[in-house]
Design a protein around this motif. Sequence first.
Motif, PDB file in Angstrom:
ATOM      1  N   ARG A  32     -59.171  36.678   4.012  1.00 30.10           N
ATOM      2  CA  ARG A  32     -58.386  36.548   2.777  1.00 30.10           C
ATOM      3  C   ARG A  32     -57.407  35.376   2.837  1.00 30.10           C
ATOM      4  NH1 ARG A  32     -59.524  40.688  -0.473  1.00 30.10           N
ATOM      5  NH2 ARG A  32     -60.408  42.560   0.456  1.00 30.10           N
ATOM      6  N   LEU A  33     -57.687  34.441   3.734  1.00 31.86           N
ATOM      7  CA  LEU A  33     -56.801  33.297   3.908  1.00 31.86           C
ATOM      8  C   LEU A  33     -57.503  31.994   3.550  1.00 31.86           C
ATOM      9  CD1 LEU A  33     -55.288  34.294   7.389  1.00 31.86           C
ATOM     10  CD2 LEU A  33     -54.322  34.746   5.120  1.00 31.86           C
ATOM     11  N   LEU A  77     -72.165  33.819  -5.093  1.00 28.30           N
ATOM     12  CA  LEU A  77     -70.833  34.416  -5.165  1.00 28.30           C
ATOM     13  C   LEU A  77     -70.676  35.359  -6.351  1.00 28.30           C
ATOM     14  CD1 LEU A  77     -68.851  31.182  -4.252  1.00 28.30           C
ATOM     15  CD2 LEU A  77     -69.504  33.063  -2.730  1.00 28.30           C
ATOM     16  N   ASP A  78     -71.327  35.012  -7.454  1.00 24.46           N
ATOM     17  CA  ASP A  78     -71.407  35.892  -8.619  1.00 24.46           C
ATOM     18  C   ASP A  78     -72.593  35.421  -9.445  1.00 24.46           C
ATOM     19  OD1 ASP A  78     -70.528  33.718 -10.272  1.00 24.46           O
ATOM     20  OD2 ASP A  78     -68.444  34.258  -9.900  1.00 24.46           O
ATOM     21  N   ASN A  79     -72.683  35.888 -10.680  1.00 25.51           N
ATOM     22  CA  ASN A  79     -73.847  35.528 -11.498  1.00 25.51           C
ATOM     23  C   ASN A  79     -73.900  34.043 -11.847  1.00 25.51           C
ATOM     24  OD1 ASN A  79     -74.778  38.157 -11.569  1.00 25.51           O
ATOM     25  ND2 ASN A  79     -73.635  38.671 -13.426  1.00 25.51           N
ATOM     26  N   SER A 133     -71.784  38.333   3.332  1.00 23.42           N
ATOM     27  CA  SER A 133     -70.767  39.315   2.941  1.00 23.42           C
ATOM     28  C   SER A 133     -69.352  38.762   3.065  1.00 23.42           C
ATOM     29  CB  SER A 133     -70.901  40.577   3.803  1.00 23.42           C
ATOM     30  OG  SER A 133     -72.122  41.226   3.543  1.00 23.42           O
ATOM     31  N   LEU A 134     -69.082  38.076   4.185  1.00 20.91           N
ATOM     32  CA  LEU A 134     -67.727  37.581   4.418  1.00 20.91           C
ATOM     33  C   LEU A 134     -67.350  36.466   3.446  1.00 20.91           C
ATOM     34  CD1 LEU A 134     -67.508  37.610   8.324  1.00 20.91           C
ATOM     35  CD2 LEU A 134     -66.689  39.305   6.691  1.00 20.91           C
ATOM     36  N   VAL A 135     -68.275  35.569   3.161  1.00 20.03           N
ATOM     37  CA  VAL A 135     -67.979  34.484   2.215  1.00 20.03           C
ATOM     38  C   VAL A 135     -67.740  35.055   0.820  1.00 20.03           C
ATOM     39  CG1 VAL A 135     -68.903  32.433   1.058  1.00 20.03           C
ATOM     40  CG2 VAL A 135     -69.191  32.694   3.523  1.00 20.03           C
ATOM     41  N   PHE A 143     -64.284  36.454   0.811  1.00 23.44           N
ATOM     42  CA  PHE A 143     -63.324  35.346   0.766  1.00 23.44           C
ATOM     43  C   PHE A 143     -63.189  34.827  -0.660  1.00 23.44           C
ATOM     44  CE2 PHE A 143     -63.175  30.628   0.644  1.00 23.44           C
ATOM     45  CZ  PHE A 143     -61.838  30.457   0.989  1.00 23.44           C
ATOM     46  N   TRP A 144     -64.308  34.667  -1.348  1.00 21.01           N
ATOM     47  CA  TRP A 144     -64.294  34.146  -2.713  1.00 21.01           C
ATOM     48  C   TRP A 144     -63.570  35.098  -3.664  1.00 21.01           C
ATOM     49  CZ3 TRP A 144     -64.786  29.638  -4.864  1.00 21.01           C
ATOM     50  CH2 TRP A 144     -65.026  29.518  -6.232  1.00 21.01           C
ATOM     51  N   LEU A 145     -63.740  36.389  -3.472  1.00 23.24           N
ATOM     52  CA  LEU A 145     -63.061  37.365  -4.321  1.00 23.24           C
ATOM     53  C   LEU A 145     -61.543  37.223  -4.229  1.00 23.24           C
ATOM     54  CD1 LEU A 145     -65.146  40.637  -3.755  1.00 23.24           C
ATOM     55  CD2 LEU A 145     -64.906  39.363  -5.893  1.00 23.24           C
TER      56      LEU A 145
END
Length: 273
Positions: free
Chosen positions: A26-27, A134-136, A170-172, A175-177
Amino acid sequence: MNSITGQPPHQVNWQKQLASLIDHIRLRSFPNALEEFLASQCNFDSVLMLTFKKAFKPIVLHPTNQAEHSPTLRSYLKKEYILDPLCKGIEDGTIPNISRLTDIAPDSFETTEYYQTCYKDFDFVDEINIIIHLDNDVACAITIGRKTRLGTITRAELKRLNDVYPIINSLVRQFWLSQSQEYVKYETEAGAMNHALSTFANGVLTKREQEITALILQGHSSKAIANQLNISLGTVKVHRKNIHTRLNTSTQSEIFTLFLSHLNELDTSASAS
């Protein structure tokens, strides 16, 4: 090999690198931690993280320091990304989660002016792309570049990347969220640039000739164009001859120069509006 574990040095501490990556999730420093983790899985000379979103120019997630951006990269980000097989594959939804550029590039990619005047300056002998949706609307591409001293990626390295892909994915995404708002403020609408290939030489070339010109610029051979459009090789050659006649060109290089002028006009118009 490490004399104690019997493992290659870069494999010994990958668990610690993964733990560090999770700590940074989250950084803003997450991309740096990700680069260190990737270094525990394969060798490389550079790592670039970009986001691709339809109707927008790519955004750099890593490295964000402008001093680390070469003139070639800046030119790529401004307009030449349009001819990148990576960008095309993401846009079409045809690119695998992990692929080498040689697997997704058109058959005559190295003969294109984009390759000769832009991509070649990156000096890669191999490029590996990790794609994360990352999303749609947004996809992240982690581009791993290898130069001559490293040679092409080994089968073992590629296997390791595929094995850890679900973790990276999953981690990326996490992070993007948490950090996307820090990056989307830099979004720049591409506007008419999105239609650069389809609008090139409007009123001069027929629709079919525009379609073939776009495929030529992207690096498809006449044979590949014939197969893709389901027309004969002879028909493609006739179209290519007509394209040169209508554009008053004799080489692919001259067509590319005209296309760059077209991109510049679109970019100028978008900036002025």
